[in-house]
Design a protein around this motif. Structure first.
Motif, PDB file in Angstrom:
ATOM      1  N   ALA A  27      45.147  37.075  47.507  1.00  0.00           N
ATOM      2  CA  ALA A  27      45.626  36.228  46.323  1.00  0.00           C
ATOM      3  C   ALA A  27      44.167  35.645  46.080  1.00  0.00           C
ATOM      4  O   ALA A  27      43.322  35.354  46.825  1.00  0.00           O
ATOM      5  N   ALA A  28      43.867  35.596  44.711  1.00  0.00           N
ATOM      6  CA  ALA A  28      42.436  35.053  44.294  1.00  0.00           C
ATOM      7  C   ALA A  28      43.008  34.287  42.952  1.00  0.00           C
ATOM      8  O   ALA A  28      44.071  34.292  42.442  1.00  0.00           O
ATOM      9  N   HIS A  29      41.796  33.668  42.443  1.00  0.00           N
ATOM     10  CA  HIS A  29      41.765  32.761  41.201  1.00  0.00           C
ATOM     11  C   HIS A  29      41.464  33.593  40.085  1.00  0.00           C
ATOM     12  O   HIS A  29      40.427  34.118  40.348  1.00  0.00           O
ATOM     13  N   ASP A  30      42.240  33.661  39.033  1.00  0.00           N
ATOM     14  CA  ASP A  30      41.659  34.020  37.849  1.00  0.00           C
ATOM     15  C   ASP A  30      40.535  32.938  37.238  1.00  0.00           C
ATOM     16  O   ASP A  30      40.961  31.920  37.158  1.00  0.00           O
ATOM     17  N   GLU A  31      39.222  33.260  37.274  1.00  0.00           N
ATOM     18  CA  GLU A  31      38.369  32.445  37.267  1.00  0.00           C
ATOM     19  C   GLU A  31      38.441  31.359  35.783  1.00  0.00           C
ATOM     20  O   GLU A  31      38.248  30.349  35.857  1.00  0.00           O
ATOM     21  N   GLU A  32      38.511  32.131  34.831  1.00  0.00           N
ATOM     22  CA  GLU A  32      38.876  31.308  33.607  1.00  0.00           C
ATOM     23  C   GLU A  32      40.078  30.537  33.517  1.00  0.00           C
ATOM     24  O   GLU A  32      39.969  29.434  33.037  1.00  0.00           O
TER      25      GLU A  32
ATOM     26  N   GLN B  76      42.440  25.071  34.346  1.00  0.00           N
ATOM     27  CA  GLN B  76      43.538  24.456  34.923  1.00  0.00           C
ATOM     28  C   GLN B  76      43.225  23.205  35.717  1.00  0.00           C
ATOM     29  O   GLN B  76      43.649  21.866  35.661  1.00  0.00           O
ATOM     30  N   VAL B  77      41.936  23.215  36.365  1.00  0.00           N
ATOM     31  CA  VAL B  77      41.134  22.071  36.874  1.00  0.00           C
ATOM     32  C   VAL B  77      40.874  20.968  35.855  1.00  0.00           C
ATOM     33  O   VAL B  77      40.963  19.991  36.419  1.00  0.00           O
ATOM     34  N   LEU B  78      40.536  21.712  34.734  1.00  0.00           N
ATOM     35  CA  LEU B  78      40.142  20.580  33.888  1.00  0.00           C
ATOM     36  C   LEU B  78      41.264  19.898  33.250  1.00  0.00           C
ATOM     37  O   LEU B  78      41.233  18.247  32.969  1.00  0.00           O
TER      38      LEU B  78
END
Length: 238
Positions: free
Chosen positions: A115-120, A125-127
């Motif tokens: 599993a990895a994050h889709d960076e964009e 999501q974080v913001l």
């Protein structure tokens, strides 16, 4: 000549299909060494064996063919013993352990999930989850990006928030999928991913497991999931 070992099964395991080819060029014939209630699937080990695609596939194909007939304890590519007697000695000395593993793994396969994050997507999501960070980002954008120090400070805060999210999502992934599995074990860590997990799954529940992976990806679009399986239970054989 040294002996290449593919896997260990019960001595009552059905015979492999005729002309099952093993590692080497030309492929070495696969044979069975029996010792009491156990058997090892082996062939002569070729000189200078390297993890080339041809030999990796041969190793996998032998295990796949053997797995059609019942449970096999798979060895990872490259398992070489000095000779056939050395293999029989190991079977004799570790008989109780191998029999326990065979019984424990009956009717089960392995699925590996990375599993990895889709960076964009994770940045959004974080913001979205952090009003203070979102407001600071918007202020800097409105001011033309801010000073170098301001950009650096914002970048560090965003990076910390993403890292925190990685740890949280690693737990999310494991908890979401282990419900459909018998056991879960971590694999080697790697850069660029938040989880590398191997799941032991009952064959009859394989559909439940893959459905859980699909649901996880559908419900959490910021995750990138790569699942491989069904595989021989490599991660559950000591």
């Amino acid at each position: 000549m040294s002996t290449y070992v593919y896997g260990i099964a019960r001595s009552s395991h059905p015979a492999l299909p005729e002309k099952t080819g093993g590692v080497g060029d030309p492929p070495g014939p696969v044979r069975v060494l029996t010792e009491g209630p156990l058997a090892a699937l082996v062939s002569d080990a070729p000189e200078g064996l390297r993890p080339k695609r041809r030999d990796l596939l041969a190793h996998q194909n032998v295990l796949a063919a053997a797995g059609e007939g019942g449970t096999v304890l798979p060895l990872r590519f490259g398992g070489v013993s000095p000779d056939d007697d050395a293999v029989r000695t190991v079977l004799r000395e570790r008989e109780a352990h191998y029999l326990e593993r065979l019984e424990s793994l009956d009717g089960k396969v392995e699925y590996n999930l990375k599993a990895a994050h889709d960076e964009e997507a994770v940045l959004h999501q974080v913001l979205a989850d952090n009003p203070e960070l979102r407001a600071l980002s918007q202020e800097q954008q409105a001011a033309g990006g801010g000073t170098y120090e301001q950009k650096l400070a914002l970048g560090e805060r965003v990076a910390a928030a993403v890292k925190h999210r990685e740890a949280r999502d690693a737990v999310l992934v494991q908890e979401a999928l282990e419900k459909a599995a018998v056991e879960c074990r971590p694999g080697p860590e790697g850069t660029g991913r938040l989880a590398n997990l191997s799941f032991l799954v009952e064959k009859e529940r394989a559909g439940d497991f893959t459905a859980a992976v699909e649901a996880l990806g559908r419900d959490h679009g910021h995750l990138t999931l790569q699942v491989h399986g069904p595989l021989p239970p490599y991660s559950f054989v000591e």
